[in-house]
Design a protein around this motif. Structure first.
Motif, PDB file in Angstrom:
ATOM      1  N   LYS A  41      14.928  65.429  14.750  1.00 23.04           N
ATOM      2  CA  LYS A  41      14.405  64.336  13.922  1.00 23.04           C
ATOM      3  C   LYS A  41      14.337  64.708  12.443  1.00 23.04           C
ATOM      4  CE  LYS A  41      10.584  64.396  16.319  1.00 23.04           C
ATOM      5  NZ  LYS A  41      10.865  65.527  17.215  1.00 23.04           N
ATOM      6  N   SER A  42      13.722  65.870  12.155  1.00 23.85           N
ATOM      7  CA  SER A  42      13.579  66.266  10.749  1.00 23.85           C
ATOM      8  C   SER A  42      14.940  66.534  10.114  1.00 23.85           C
ATOM      9  CB  SER A  42      12.706  67.520  10.620  1.00 23.85           C
ATOM     10  OG  SER A  42      11.396  67.246  11.064  1.00 23.85           O
ATOM     11  N   THR A  43      15.835  67.106  10.901  1.00 26.18           N
ATOM     12  CA  THR A  43      17.185  67.380  10.404  1.00 26.18           C
ATOM     13  C   THR A  43      17.855  66.068   9.992  1.00 26.18           C
ATOM     14  OG1 THR A  43      17.364  69.264  11.899  1.00 26.18           O
ATOM     15  CG2 THR A  43      19.433  68.342  11.068  1.00 26.18           C
ATOM     16  N   LEU A 162       9.059  58.929   6.357  1.00 25.66           N
ATOM     17  CA  LEU A 162       7.806  59.657   6.560  1.00 25.66           C
ATOM     18  C   LEU A 162       7.950  60.562   7.781  1.00 25.66           C
ATOM     19  CD1 LEU A 162       5.567  56.455   6.318  1.00 25.66           C
ATOM     20  CD2 LEU A 162       5.749  58.174   4.525  1.00 25.66           C
ATOM     21  N   ASP A 163       7.926  61.876   7.567  1.00 28.53           N
ATOM     22  CA  ASP A 163       8.066  62.808   8.690  1.00 28.53           C
ATOM     23  C   ASP A 163       6.687  63.182   9.225  1.00 28.53           C
ATOM     24  OD1 ASP A 163       9.029  64.490  10.607  1.00 28.53           O
ATOM     25  OD2 ASP A 163      10.016  65.889   9.237  1.00 28.53           O
ATOM     26  N   GLU A 164       6.358  62.683  10.383  1.00 25.22           N
ATOM     27  CA  GLU A 164       5.062  62.915  11.031  1.00 25.22           C
ATOM     28  C   GLU A 164       3.875  62.678  10.101  1.00 25.22           C
ATOM     29  OE1 GLU A 164       4.596  66.199  13.703  1.00 25.22           O
ATOM     30  OE2 GLU A 164       6.748  66.520  13.801  1.00 25.22           O
ATOM     31  N   PRO A 165       3.792  61.497   9.510  1.00 23.85           N
ATOM     32  CA  PRO A 165       2.729  61.252   8.536  1.00 23.85           C
ATOM     33  C   PRO A 165       1.329  61.301   9.140  1.00 23.85           C
ATOM     34  CG  PRO A 165       3.767  59.180   9.147  1.00 23.85           C
ATOM     35  CD  PRO A 165       4.600  60.282   9.748  1.00 23.85           C
TER      36      PRO A 165
HETATM   37 MG   LIG Z   1      10.271  67.842  12.664  1.00 27.19          MG
END
Ligand SMILES: [Mg+2]
Ligand SMILES: Nc1ncnc2c1ncn2[C@@H]1O[C@H](COP(=O)(O)OP(=O)(O)OP(=O)(O)O)[C@@H](O)[C@H]1O
Length: 506
Positions: A41-43, A162-165
């Motif tokens: 996901k973050s990638t 938003l990454d894991e806000p």
């Molecule tokens: Mg991640």
């Protein structure tokens, strides 16, 4: 703006982190990206923001292929991103941070009042509550996140990533964030966000895409059945609920005893005469809202802050003034809520991080016994299902959730008397959270005392044998099981929690 990817692939060495990922995000959508820790996901988000370059495939903005050579390209195209680790300047005010780096012309004469007014207006427009004059390093995590969002909005983004806000937010701040997300979407902005909490998906998302092992495995309606989504994420259906069972044995002598603890506030109330104790073989949950003494309690427990008054003892030894190493030796295990600051060393390998503070156990005739290190490390990695390419990989290269698993695997491997666990499942996926919960209960059943701090009330209530509410720097015991959620909730929102006096603490 419509944004899409077509068969985007990203490799790190042999590892395929994203494998032909094709997703479309419509204008005005709140699009949730779900998946296990390490799913990619973050990638994926980093590629949309120009931080990573795809090896293959195309990114399309409004149907046109784009090449992003860095975040400035993405920003110029109207893409904003808020990371889990904020990039704010601590000693600056909210307004200064928000407007930092914008066209100098817009900051004519650096007129403080004009800057404050401009940020206040922007915040108002989106219903974001914040004081433009406040110094950023004096704000809670939830408020700092609002500053990051305002920074993006001041740049007029059309897509917000938003990454894991919510993984750093308490429930109230999370709700406030959802209100803002809905407002942005109603204006036609596209929001892309990651979460590990399925109830949040149902609450706020309009579309859900699930990734597994770098691939898209499905897109579904946010109202889909919880088990269905979990099965999609894990590729199988596993029961993920833990039924509470009381501890088999609970010792009498206290493994942790805190008496009349006072500590100066770094945020909110500080501690104002905290009384708390944990016995062997019990889990004591601490419910409460950030800023009510949590930070000072944790820092005093590990020895980073010297309390103004009062005592802390571990297994009968007064450690109020003892250095951290002494506490570790007495059997204190610690899962930090900020793994980057306290839990791990990013520049060391996973293997090295796993044996930190445990080296003595692996020393033979004054030398490190690498064979036993390797087999211990392999066992830990298996037990906690840490996803990595090799134990020699730098821990900083693991996905966020997998870093957290390493920290927990190390702490639970030590001979403990008392485990202090702060937000232990922050950023880990549903399967891993279940595993961590089971391990904490197993530890308790072996007679270790556990102090559990969590912003998630559900986590506290499902695991704990006793619960206290930390509010205004003191703790009030909650009545016994079955918990009275309402009373606990009310105590959490009060400065003085006498309202829930039930059974006695200790
Ligand atoms: Mg991640
Ligand atoms: N810079 C890097 N070098 C090597 N491997 C990397 C790098 N960045 C990510 N990876 C690997 O790529 C995979 C995907 O990681 P990513 O961070 O995208 O996962 P994620 O879905 O965001 O997980 P989490 O939910 O834990 O945050 C992981 O196996 C990770 O170890």
């Amino acid at each position: 703006m419509k944004i899409a990817t077509e068969k985007v692939t990203k490799r790190f060495g042999d590892l395929v982190a994203n494998d032909e990922v094709s997703i479309e995000f419509g204008a005005g959508a709140i699009h949730a990206l779900l998946g296990e820790n390490g799913a990619g996901k973050s990638t994926y988000m980093a590629m949309l923001y120009g931080m990573l370059e795809p090896d293959e495939g195309t990114i399309l903005f409004d149907g046109k292929p784009v090449e992003l050579s860095g975040p400035p390209d993405a920003m110029a195209a109207g893409i904003g991103m808020v990371f889990q680790h904020f990039m704010l300047v601590g000693p600056f005010t909210v307004a200064q941070n928000v407007l930092l780096g914008l066209e100098p012309a817009e900051l004519t004469g650096v007129d403080e009042e004009a800057m404050n007014a401009r940020v206040a207006e922007l915040a108002d427009r989106y219903g974001i509550q914040i004081d433009p004059r406040a110094r950023v390093d004096e704000l809670s995590v939830g408020l700092q996140q609002r500053v990051e969002i305002l920074k993006a909005l001041a740049r007029d983004v059309r897509v917000l990533i938003l990454d894991e806000p919510t993984s750093v937010l308490g429930p109230e701040d999370a709700q406030a964030l959802f209100v803002v997300m809905r407002k942005l979407a109603a204006e036609g902005k596209t929001i892309l966000f990651v979460t590990h909490r399925l109830n949040e998906v149902r609450q706020v998302a309009s579309t859900v895409t699930v990734m597994r092992h770098g691939r898209v495995v499905g897109t579904c309606d946010p109202s889909a059945d919880r088990d269905e989504i979990v099965a999609l994420m894990l590729g199988e259906s596993k029961p993920l609920s833990l039924t509470y069972a009381p501890p088999p044995r609970r010792g009498k002598t206290e493994v942790l005893r805190i008496r009349d603890l006072h500590a100066a506030a770094t945020l909110g109330s500080g501690l104002r005469g905290l009384e708390l104790s944990v016995r062997p073989g019990e889990i004591v949950g601490v419910a409460g809202v950030e800023g009510n003494g949590q930070r000072e309690l944790l820092r005093s427990l590990i020895g980073l802050t010297r309390p103004e008054h009062g005592t802390i003892s571990i297994d009968g030894h007064d450690v109020t003034d003892a250095p951290p190493a002494e506490r570790t030796r007495l059997g204190l295990g610690f899962i930090a809520d900020d793994r980057h600051g306290l839990g791990m060393i990013g520049g060391l390998s996973v293997s090295e991080n796993l044996i930190l503070t445990r080296q003595r156990r692996f020393t033979k005739h004054g030398l490190l016994d690498f064979k036993s290190i390797d087999s211990d490390v392999a066992a830990r990695i298996r037990e906690f299902d840490v996803r990595l390419s090799s134990p020699q990989q730098l821990i900083g290269r693991l996905s966020g959730g997998n870093q957290q698993k390493v920290v927990i695997a190390r702490e639970l491997a030590r001979e403990l008397k008392i485990l202090v666990a702060a937000q232990p499942t922050r950023g880990v996926d549903a399967g891993a959270a279940h595993n961590i919960h089971s391990q904490i209960v197993a530890l308790r059943d072996r007679g270790v005392g556990v102090l559990l701090l969590s912003a998630e009330l559900d986590e506290v209530l499902s695991l704990s044998d006793r619960v206290v509410v930390l509010a205004g720097g003191v703790a009030a015991p909650a009545a016994a099981r079955p918990w009275d959620r309402q009373a606990i909730g009310a105590a959490m929102s009060h400065e003085h929690p006498e309202a829930v006096r039930g059974s006695h603490d200790g």
